[in-house]
Design a protein around this motif. Structure first.
Motif, PDB file in Angstrom:
ATOM      1  N   TYR A 231       0.877  -1.177   0.000  1.00 24.47           N
ATOM      2  CA  TYR A 231       0.000   0.000   0.000  1.00 24.47           C
ATOM      3  C   TYR A 231       0.909   1.220   0.000  1.00 24.47           C
ATOM      4  O   TYR A 231       2.136   1.087  -0.090  1.00 24.47           O
ATOM      5  CB  TYR A 231      -0.971  -0.039   1.180  1.00 24.47           C
ATOM      6  CG  TYR A 231      -0.382   0.202   2.568  1.00 24.47           C
ATOM      7  CD1 TYR A 231       0.960  -0.066   2.843  1.00 24.47           C
ATOM      8  CD2 TYR A 231      -1.163   0.707   3.603  1.00 24.47           C
ATOM      9  CE1 TYR A 231       1.482   0.166   4.114  1.00 24.47           C
ATOM     10  CE2 TYR A 231      -0.651   0.931   4.866  1.00 24.47           C
ATOM     11  CZ  TYR A 231       0.671   0.654   5.108  1.00 24.47           C
ATOM     12  OH  TYR A 231       1.191   0.883   6.358  1.00 24.47           O
TER      13      TYR A 231
ATOM     14  N   PRO B 230     -14.910   9.579  -4.589  1.00 26.52           N
ATOM     15  CA  PRO B 230     -13.913   9.026  -5.513  1.00 26.52           C
ATOM     16  C   PRO B 230     -14.026   9.588  -6.927  1.00 26.52           C
ATOM     17  O   PRO B 230     -13.016   9.958  -7.537  1.00 26.52           O
ATOM     18  CB  PRO B 230     -14.197   7.520  -5.482  1.00 26.52           C
ATOM     19  CG  PRO B 230     -14.821   7.284  -4.142  1.00 26.52           C
ATOM     20  CD  PRO B 230     -15.651   8.509  -3.886  1.00 26.52           C
TER      21      PRO B 230
ATOM     22  N   CYS C 145     -11.709  -0.204   0.280  1.00 21.38           N
ATOM     23  CA  CYS C 145     -10.797   0.954   0.336  1.00 21.38           C
ATOM     24  C   CYS C 145     -11.583   2.261   0.266  1.00 21.38           C
ATOM     25  O   CYS C 145     -12.518   2.385  -0.514  1.00 21.38           O
ATOM     26  CB  CYS C 145      -9.842   0.924  -0.853  1.00 21.38           C
ATOM     27  SG  CYS C 145      -8.245   0.260  -0.440  1.00 21.38           S
TER      28      CYS C 145
ATOM     29  N   ALA D 189     -11.145   5.878  -0.905  1.00 16.87           N
ATOM     30  CA  ALA D 189     -10.282   6.776  -1.670  1.00 16.87           C
ATOM     31  C   ALA D 189     -11.031   8.077  -1.859  1.00 16.87           C
ATOM     32  O   ALA D 189     -11.652   8.313  -2.879  1.00 16.87           O
ATOM     33  CB  ALA D 189      -9.926   6.154  -3.009  1.00 16.87           C
TER      34      ALA D 189
ATOM     35  N   VAL E  94      -0.705   6.961  -7.630  1.00 18.71           N
ATOM     36  CA  VAL E  94      -1.887   6.132  -7.812  1.00 18.71           C
ATOM     37  C   VAL E  94      -2.508   6.591  -9.125  1.00 18.71           C
ATOM     38  O   VAL E  94      -2.740   7.786  -9.306  1.00 18.71           O
ATOM     39  CB  VAL E  94      -2.852   6.331  -6.621  1.00 18.71           C
ATOM     40  CG1 VAL E  94      -4.200   5.716  -6.914  1.00 18.71           C
ATOM     41  CG2 VAL E  94      -2.252   5.745  -5.353  1.00 18.71           C
TER      42      VAL E  94
ATOM     43  N   GLU F 269       0.161  14.017   0.749  1.00 18.26           N
ATOM     44  CA  GLU F 269      -0.717  13.568  -0.334  1.00 18.26           C
ATOM     45  C   GLU F 269      -0.692  14.636  -1.414  1.00 18.26           C
ATOM     46  O   GLU F 269      -0.728  15.828  -1.111  1.00 18.26           O
ATOM     47  CB  GLU F 269      -2.161  13.400   0.168  1.00 18.26           C
ATOM     48  CG  GLU F 269      -2.306  12.639   1.466  1.00 18.26           C
ATOM     49  CD  GLU F 269      -2.092  11.144   1.319  1.00 18.26           C
ATOM     50  OE1 GLU F 269      -1.854  10.696   0.184  1.00 18.26           O
ATOM     51  OE2 GLU F 269      -2.141  10.443   2.346  1.00 18.26           O
TER      52      GLU F 269
ATOM     53  N   LEU G 233      -7.570   8.844   2.696  1.00 19.14           N
ATOM     54  CA  LEU G 233      -7.127   7.695   1.912  1.00 19.14           C
ATOM     55  C   LEU G 233      -6.849   6.571   2.894  1.00 19.14           C
ATOM     56  O   LEU G 233      -5.808   6.551   3.541  1.00 19.14           O
ATOM     57  CB  LEU G 233      -5.882   8.049   1.109  1.00 19.14           C
ATOM     58  CG  LEU G 233      -6.080   9.196   0.118  1.00 19.14           C
ATOM     59  CD1 LEU G 233      -4.755   9.698  -0.416  1.00 19.14           C
ATOM     60  CD2 LEU G 233      -6.981   8.771  -1.033  1.00 19.14           C
TER      61      LEU G 233
ATOM     62  N   GLU H  32     -11.013   1.525  -6.131  1.00 18.96           N
ATOM     63  CA  GLU H  32     -10.979   2.966  -5.869  1.00 18.96           C
ATOM     64  C   GLU H  32     -12.370   3.575  -5.759  1.00 18.96           C
ATOM     65  O   GLU H  32     -12.534   4.638  -5.186  1.00 18.96           O
ATOM     66  CB  GLU H  32     -10.218   3.639  -7.031  1.00 18.96           C
ATOM     67  CG  GLU H  32      -9.936   5.112  -6.881  1.00 18.96           C
ATOM     68  CD  GLU H  32      -8.666   5.421  -6.107  1.00 18.96           C
ATOM     69  OE1 GLU H  32      -7.878   4.485  -5.862  1.00 18.96           O
ATOM     70  OE2 GLU H  32      -8.465   6.589  -5.752  1.00 18.96           O
TER      71      GLU H  32
ATOM     72  N   ILE I 261      -5.836  -1.011  -6.645  1.00 20.80           N
ATOM     73  CA  ILE I 261      -6.679  -0.494  -5.564  1.00 20.80           C
ATOM     74  C   ILE I 261      -8.130  -0.430  -6.036  1.00 20.80           C
ATOM     75  O   ILE I 261      -8.402   0.111  -7.109  1.00 20.80           O
ATOM     76  CB  ILE I 261      -6.230   0.940  -5.168  1.00 20.80           C
ATOM     77  CG1 ILE I 261      -4.757   0.956  -4.803  1.00 20.80           C
ATOM     78  CG2 ILE I 261      -7.100   1.488  -4.039  1.00 20.80           C
ATOM     79  CD1 ILE I 261      -4.182   2.372  -4.722  1.00 20.80           C
TER      80      ILE I 261
END
Lengths: 98, 439
Positions: free
Chosen positions: B50, B374, B313, B315, B244, B218, B320, B289, B287
């Motif tokens: 990750y 997302p 997950c 996102a 990503v 980020e 995150l 997402e 991922i």
């Protein structure tokens, strides 16, 4: 000191990761299907650079240094071109412990 | 060790010794059920990757005072959100000293360390960890109930009353069970990362931290025009630097992932942070997402899915998260399975306590609340137009243009909005969408 990261070779990069390669391929690619593929998204997207176009219009595929991520089969637009499974237990990529 | 009955059956097989599987196995073993925890890698975490930050608050319930033993790298005491264009960077930087003290908040950790530790806790409770074994399919009885898995070991069929599939983002078991519809690449991103070694003192100095303090950066922009995001995290003596990338966008252009990372590392705002480092590992992982909109059914007869296998997950741009959702869903899968076994009903109906728990806790409440996030975060405007608009506005705000007088900020913003090609109605719509999502 100025370092240009673009100069790091892909071989050096992937060489930093450990793979316990199984003799049997966990991914198979039907090269005859790939020959007709116009998009070939696997070539640019596979983080391990496992799909390489050949001069005669085909695609050369190597399963050995695979992250087992799944990008290739998700982007492949040709039904049946990529057959994707996990490698045999205990083989494939091994991310490092400290 | 798990007790197997005469038919070689255990109560529960958990497939995948990641955070979801380890949590599920821990809950069940602690309640006295026989559990096999299957892992296809040579050790738990060996296949797992990750970005680098875990938020373990939920572990307060499973392993109180986990921070005394968890294999963390650094406690995140500094969180930066960065907007990058080719030559500019705007950073919102937050620090909290309290995040460096118990009970802590987030931490950087290597997944092979973290998952290995968490699975060890399940083993300590009595779960039987079986590594180097890939589950290759589901076993069903004549009525279609899942009653075990096939594996790639000789005579490797394993029988159980319930299977909990925590087999990750590619979950072949969930797909085989028909819990997913068609796989759409647009719901997925690929995370690609380089782990870069630098001496601890150098990292401390460059990131202005001490001891076990760490930084989470980020990045919006910095992905060479491919929709996605970037990150830089501090481990003790390495940095995790990566991107990503939305799969269809990555596939539809010409730059390869390692070239996109190289561009990020060569950016004037990032280069001084990573300079002189040596790449210790290169890694990638897909991922899930898209959050709620891509989630499969979670339950079948004799089957539950948790973690990435269930697209857990989160996102959502400023949030995150994934490991915490995996651990929580695994815990709830374990609790619901125990409930079903106690009733003697491992059917989908008997296992309904799983979805009830997901619905009533942060797992699905966060996903419902942030269901629009997302797609908003990965939208073309947020990705390609707003970074220029924002950074150019700030650049003009801070630039001294004497003898010209200072312009009004709203006027500058409006000019830069037009220059970036953002329509006012789209900006208004996205602002409202953002407020509805995050507000």
């Amino acid at each position: 000191m100025t370092q240009r990261w673009a100069e790091l070779s892909f071989e050096d990069l992937i060489g930093a990761t450990r793979f316990d390669i199984h003799e049997q391929a966990h991914i198979t690619v039907d090269a005859s299907v790939c020959r007709d593929c116009s998009t070939r998204e696997c070539v640019v997207a596979c983080p391990a650079k496992l799909f390489v176009p050949t001069s005669d219009g085909g695609i050369l595929f190597n399963y050995e240094q695979c992250f087992e991520c799944g990008t290739c089969y998700m982007l492949c637009n040709k039904e049946g071109a990529i057959t994707w499974t996990y490698p045999e237990g205990g083989h494939g990529v091994v991310f490092k412990r400290t | 060790m798990a007790d197997t009955d005469t038919a070689g059956q255990v109560d529960v097989i958990v497939v995948g010794a990641g955070p979801a599987g380890a949590a599920a196995a821990t809950v069940l073993a602690r309640k006295g059920y026989s559990v096999i925890l299957l892992e296809r890698g040579t050790f738990p975490g060996s296949k797992n990757m990750y970005g680098g930050v875990v938020y373990p608050r939920i572990l307060d319930q499973l392993h109180p005072e986990w921070w005394n033993e968890a294999p963390i790298q650094r406690w995140v005491t500094r969180r930066s959100t960065m907007v990058l264009t080719d030559t500019q960077a705007l950073t919102i930087d937050f620090r909290s000293a309290s995040w460096g003290k118990p009970p802590y908040n987030g931490a950087t950790a290597y997944r092979p360390d973290w998952d290995h530790w968490l699975a060890g806790k399940a083993e300590a409770e009595g779960a039987q960890l079986v590594c180097s074994t890939t589950a290759t399919g589901l076993l069903r009885d004549s009525s279609g109930h899942v009653v075990g898995v096939t594996t790639d070991r000789p005579d490797g069929d394993l029988h159980a009353k319930v299977v909990i599939a925590c087999d990750g983002v590619n979950s072949f078991l969930a797909k085989e069970a028909g819990l997913y519809g068609e796989v759409d690449a647009a719901n997925y991103t690929v995370g690609v990362k380089q782990t870069i070694a630098l001496p601890k003192e150098v990292i401390d100095e460059r990131f202005a931290v001490r001891d076990r303090e760490g930084v989470d950066i980020e990045i919006l922009g910095g992905t060479s025009g491919v929709n996605g995001g970037g990150f830089v995290y501090t481990n003790l003596d390495t940095l995790a630097v990566g991107v990503v990338l939305k799969l269809p966008k990555l596939g539809a252009q010409q730059l390869r992932p390692e070239e996109i990372i190289a561009n990020l590392k060569d950016h004037p705002a990032i280069a001084p942070l990573v300079e002189g480092g040596e790449v210790k590992e290169y890694s990638a992982h897909v991922i899930p997402e898209a959050g709620l909109s891509m989630m499969p059914r979670m339950t079948g007869d004799g089957l539950l899915i948790a973690g990435d296998a269930a697209a857990m997950c989160l996102a959502a741009g400023i949030w995150l998260e994934g490991v915490n959702f995996a651990m929580a869903s695994g815990m709830y899968a374990g609790e619901a399975t125990a409930e079903a076994l106690a009733k003697g009903d491992p059917s989908a109906e008997g296992l309904a306590g799983y979805e009830r728990r997901l619905n009533n806790t942060f797992v699905l409440r966060d996903h419902r609340k942030l269901r629009r996030a997302p797609s908003l975060v990965l939208s073309d405007r947020v990705q390609h137009l707003y970074p220029d608009m924002i950074t150019n506005t700030v650049e003009r705000m801070f630039r001294v243009d004497n003898p010209a007088p200072k312009p009004g900020l709203l006027r500058v913003l409006n000019q830069e909005r037009r220059r970036a090609g953002v329509k006012l109605k789209d900006l208004a719509r996205d602002t409202i969408d953002g407020l509805r999502t995050f507000g």
